[in-house]
Design a protein around this motif. Structure first.
Motif, PDB file in Angstrom:
ATOM      1  N   ILE A  18      12.340 -11.615  21.519  1.00 30.60           N
ATOM      2  CA  ILE A  18      11.944 -11.532  20.107  1.00 30.60           C
ATOM      3  C   ILE A  18      13.155 -11.208  19.234  1.00 30.60           C
ATOM      4  O   ILE A  18      13.337 -11.791  18.164  1.00 30.60           O
ATOM      5  CB  ILE A  18      10.822 -10.492  19.915  1.00 30.60           C
ATOM      6  N   LEU A  19      13.986 -10.307  19.693  1.00 34.30           N
ATOM      7  CA  LEU A  19      15.157  -9.912  18.905  1.00 34.30           C
ATOM      8  C   LEU A  19      16.192 -11.036  18.785  1.00 34.30           C
ATOM      9  O   LEU A  19      16.992 -11.032  17.856  1.00 34.30           O
ATOM     10  CB  LEU A  19      15.801  -8.661  19.500  1.00 34.30           C
ATOM     11  N   GLU A  20      16.174 -11.984  19.714  1.00 37.42           N
ATOM     12  CA  GLU A  20      17.114 -13.115  19.651  1.00 37.42           C
ATOM     13  C   GLU A  20      16.737 -14.130  18.577  1.00 37.42           C
ATOM     14  O   GLU A  20      17.574 -14.938  18.176  1.00 37.42           O
ATOM     15  CB  GLU A  20      17.178 -13.818  21.008  1.00 37.42           C
ATOM     16  N   ILE A  21      15.499 -14.099  18.116  1.00 40.27           N
ATOM     17  CA  ILE A  21      15.034 -15.069  17.116  1.00 40.27           C
ATOM     18  C   ILE A  21      15.631 -14.703  15.758  1.00 40.27           C
ATOM     19  O   ILE A  21      15.467 -13.586  15.284  1.00 40.27           O
ATOM     20  CB  ILE A  21      13.496 -15.103  17.051  1.00 40.27           C
ATOM     21  N   LYS A  22      16.328 -15.624  15.161  1.00 41.39           N
ATOM     22  CA  LYS A  22      16.969 -15.391  13.860  1.00 41.39           C
ATOM     23  C   LYS A  22      16.033 -15.864  12.744  1.00 41.39           C
ATOM     24  O   LYS A  22      16.212 -16.928  12.171  1.00 41.39           O
ATOM     25  CB  LYS A  22      18.306 -16.125  13.779  1.00 41.39           C
ATOM     26  N   GLU A  23      15.013 -15.096  12.478  1.00 43.10           N
ATOM     27  CA  GLU A  23      14.004 -15.444  11.481  1.00 43.10           C
ATOM     28  C   GLU A  23      13.875 -14.285  10.501  1.00 43.10           C
ATOM     29  O   GLU A  23      13.701 -13.138  10.906  1.00 43.10           O
ATOM     30  CB  GLU A  23      12.665 -15.710  12.166  1.00 43.10           C
ATOM     31  N   ASN A  24      13.993 -14.571   9.217  1.00 43.66           N
ATOM     32  CA  ASN A  24      13.907 -13.518   8.205  1.00 43.66           C
ATOM     33  C   ASN A  24      12.473 -13.182   7.827  1.00 43.66           C
ATOM     34  O   ASN A  24      12.136 -12.025   7.609  1.00 43.66           O
ATOM     35  CB  ASN A  24      14.671 -13.924   6.939  1.00 43.66           C
ATOM     36  N   ASN A  25      11.620 -14.183   7.730  1.00 48.57           N
ATOM     37  CA  ASN A  25      10.219 -13.975   7.364  1.00 48.57           C
ATOM     38  C   ASN A  25       9.372 -14.087   8.624  1.00 48.57           C
ATOM     39  O   ASN A  25       8.813 -15.130   8.923  1.00 48.57           O
ATOM     40  CB  ASN A  25       9.779 -15.009   6.318  1.00 48.57           C
ATOM     41  N   MET A  28       4.702 -12.121  13.070  1.00 49.96           N
ATOM     42  CA  MET A  28       4.832 -11.581  14.414  1.00 49.96           C
ATOM     43  C   MET A  28       3.795 -12.119  15.398  1.00 49.96           C
ATOM     44  O   MET A  28       4.121 -12.362  16.557  1.00 49.96           O
ATOM     45  CB  MET A  28       4.801 -10.053  14.373  1.00 49.96           C
ATOM     46  N   LYS A  29       2.562 -12.339  14.967  1.00 46.79           N
ATOM     47  CA  LYS A  29       1.566 -12.879  15.901  1.00 46.79           C
ATOM     48  C   LYS A  29       2.013 -14.236  16.429  1.00 46.79           C
ATOM     49  O   LYS A  29       1.819 -14.546  17.596  1.00 46.79           O
ATOM     50  CB  LYS A  29       0.198 -12.974  15.235  1.00 46.79           C
ATOM     51  N   GLY A  30       2.603 -15.040  15.576  1.00 50.28           N
ATOM     52  CA  GLY A  30       3.118 -16.332  16.010  1.00 50.28           C
ATOM     53  C   GLY A  30       4.316 -16.195  16.924  1.00 50.28           C
ATOM     54  O   GLY A  30       4.452 -16.934  17.900  1.00 50.28           O
ATOM     55  N   ILE A  31       5.196 -15.255  16.622  1.00 52.30           N
ATOM     56  CA  ILE A  31       6.396 -15.049  17.449  1.00 52.30           C
ATOM     57  C   ILE A  31       6.016 -14.548  18.839  1.00 52.30           C
ATOM     58  O   ILE A  31       6.602 -14.970  19.832  1.00 52.30           O
ATOM     59  CB  ILE A  31       7.383 -14.097  16.751  1.00 52.30           C
ATOM     60  N   PHE A  32       5.009 -13.657  18.942  1.00 51.12           N
ATOM     61  CA  PHE A  32       4.588 -13.171  20.260  1.00 51.12           C
ATOM     62  C   PHE A  32       4.158 -14.344  21.137  1.00 51.12           C
ATOM     63  O   PHE A  32       4.461 -14.393  22.325  1.00 51.12           O
ATOM     64  CB  PHE A  32       3.436 -12.171  20.129  1.00 51.12           C
ATOM     65  N   SER A  33       3.473 -15.298  20.555  1.00 53.95           N
ATOM     66  CA  SER A  33       3.041 -16.486  21.298  1.00 53.95           C
ATOM     67  C   SER A  33       4.229 -17.406  21.580  1.00 53.95           C
ATOM     68  O   SER A  33       4.357 -17.959  22.676  1.00 53.95           O
ATOM     69  CB  SER A  33       1.975 -17.221  20.501  1.00 53.95           C
TER      70      SER A  33
END
Length: 52
Positions: A18-25, A28-33
């Motif tokens: 998760i920390l490697e993802i370079k996303e500002n906005n 989180m529910k989408g990122i967990f998936s």
């Protein structure tokens, strides 16, 4: 009324992914998936609080 609590326990590899993802906005529910780790559901009984 049913009270709903949301919380997560994550493994260190999942946190690192998760920390490697370079996303500002971050949605989180989408990122967990998106990071692709397995999900397990843990049930619990929510006791009524005495105070606070």
């Amino acid at each position: 009324m049913k009270r709903i609590r949301l919380g997560r326990m994550m493994s260190r590899p999942m946190v690192d992914a998760i920390l490697e993802i370079k996303e500002n906005n971050r949605y989180m529910k989408g990122i967990f998936s998106y990071v692709g780790f397995d999900t397990k559901w843990i049930g619990f009984h929510d006791e009524k609080r005495a105070g606070g």
